[in-house]
Write an enzyme that holds these catalytic residues in place. Structure first.
Site, PDB file in Angstrom:
ATOM      1  N   LYS A  95       3.697  40.531  -4.477  1.00  0.00           N
ATOM      2  CA  LYS A  95       2.284  40.297  -4.727  1.00  0.00           C
ATOM      3  C   LYS A  95       1.448  41.418  -4.135  1.00  0.00           C
ATOM      4  O   LYS A  95       1.967  42.363  -3.522  1.00  0.00           O
ATOM      5  CB  LYS A  95       1.874  38.932  -4.158  1.00  0.00           C
ATOM      6  N   GLU A 149       3.441  40.810  -9.340  1.00  0.00           N
ATOM      7  CA  GLU A 149       2.093  40.377  -9.710  1.00  0.00           C
ATOM      8  C   GLU A 149       1.267  41.592 -10.103  1.00  0.00           C
ATOM      9  O   GLU A 149       1.196  42.572  -9.364  1.00  0.00           O
ATOM     10  CB  GLU A 149       1.439  39.664  -8.524  1.00  0.00           C
ATOM     11  N   LYS A 154       1.923  25.391  -4.562  1.00  0.00           N
ATOM     12  CA  LYS A 154       0.678  24.786  -4.071  1.00  0.00           C
ATOM     13  C   LYS A 154       0.851  23.267  -4.034  1.00  0.00           C
ATOM     14  O   LYS A 154       0.474  22.557  -4.965  1.00  0.00           O
ATOM     15  CB  LYS A 154      -0.500  25.199  -4.949  1.00  0.00           C
ATOM     16  N   ARG A 158       0.814  -1.213   0.000  1.00  0.00           N
ATOM     17  CA  ARG A 158       0.000   0.000   0.000  1.00  0.00           C
ATOM     18  C   ARG A 158       0.847   1.262   0.000  1.00  0.00           C
ATOM     19  O   ARG A 158       0.552   2.219  -0.734  1.00  0.00           O
ATOM     20  CB  ARG A 158      -0.959  -0.017   1.188  1.00  0.00           C
ATOM     21  N   ASP A 213      -1.989  38.287 -13.530  1.00  0.00           N
ATOM     22  CA  ASP A 213      -2.891  37.445 -12.760  1.00  0.00           C
ATOM     23  C   ASP A 213      -4.345  37.660 -13.160  1.00  0.00           C
ATOM     24  O   ASP A 213      -4.871  38.775 -13.084  1.00  0.00           O
ATOM     25  CB  ASP A 213      -2.720  37.750 -11.269  1.00  0.00           C
TER      26      ASP A 213
END
Length: 284
Positions: free
Chosen positions: A169, A201, A137, A102, A222
């Site tokens: 940002k 950004e 992320k 597993r 963005d």
């Protein structure tokens, strides 16, 4: 097989954590039902088309449980294979292989899922010069592995950590007042190690103009519309690097790349990639 993204001690600890989490004090079912001296042969087989990533870790999990296991790699990391393909053949102690199964599969399925989704995104933009970037992320503790898997799928790695580059940002800008003030502060700091130059950004074309005038090396455009991206490319292509980001999907990435931006960053390739279906089939 491709390079291992983990140092030896990192890999040892990662596998120890995975096995400790899954096995605990012992595999009760296997210990109760399988004779200690029984051997078996098995094959890892994919149930769907995939791009492989993480084979080296799956093998190390098996070797940790059964150092004497005989392992044949049929298809390694970075390869794209069809449903029904054999990835790995194993012969070893039945108790130990059943215990390793597993954890080995979980790792291989998760990382191959990232590589497979990444390859799908790359295919949508391969008619252009645009490159796909991953992001930060990622699942905590999986950063190096997730970014390794995205490389296997064909993406370029963006910042591995916050110390890899300067990315100004909206929250940074809000605290210092404006883009120029943020850029001036960054330029006064020691940012020679930045792998992405001085990136800003920008949510609007006015912000893009301000960032370029203030000395940005790269614009993170963005959530801009296609028209806005085309405008930015017409004005700044070749002057600064242009990266599009924000809600990019398989349906939209091709049109975004066609605007002429240099990069497109996509969080979902590491954040939301589904695990692929790989099984360990025991042979007679």
């Amino acid at each position: 097989m491709s390079e291992c993204p983990l140092f030896k001690e990192e890999m040892r600890q990662f596998i120890k954590n995975a096995l400790d989490e899954d096995v605990g004090r012992g595999d009760l079912t296997t210990l109760a039902t399988i004779p200690a001296d029984l051997n078996l042969s098995a094959a890892m087989i994919t149930r769907e088309p995939i791009v492989i990533a993480g084979m080296f870790l799956a093998i190390e999990v098996i070797k940790t449980c059964d150092p004497a296991a005989q392992i044949e790699i049929v298809a390694g990391d970075g390869l794209e294979v069809m449903a029904g393909s054999t990835l790995l053949k194993i012969t070893g102690n039945a108790q130990k292989l059943l215990t390793a199964e597993r954890s080995a599969l979980n790792i291989l399925q998760h990382l191959s899922g990232i590589a497979t989704l990444t390859r799908a995104y790359v295919r949508r933009i391969e008619h252009t010069d645009c490159r796909l970037l991953d992001t930060r992320k990622t699942i905590p503790g999986y950063r190096k592995l997730a970014k390794y898997a995205s490389r296997m799928g064909g993406a370029m790695n963006h910042r591995m950590r916050l110390d890899d580059g300067v990315l100004i940002k909206d929250n940074h800008i809000a605290r210092v007042g404006n883009i120029k003030a943020a850029i001036d502060a960054a330029q006064a700091y020691d940012i020679k190690a930045s792998t992405i130059g001085l990136t800003v950004e920008c949510d609007t074309l006015d912000q893009a103009a301000e960032a370029v005038q203030a000395g940005a090396d790269r614009l993170l455009l963005d959530n801009m519309s296609l028209d806005q991206l085309c405008h930015a490319v017409a004005r700044y292509k070749g002057q600064v690097a242009l990266e599009a980001s924000g809600g990019v999907t398989l349906d939209t990435i091709g049109d975004i790349a066609d605007t002429g931006v240099d990069f497109i960053s996509v969080g979902r390739i590491t954040q939301s990639a589904p695990a692929v279906d790989i099984g360990l089939d025991y042979l007679d």
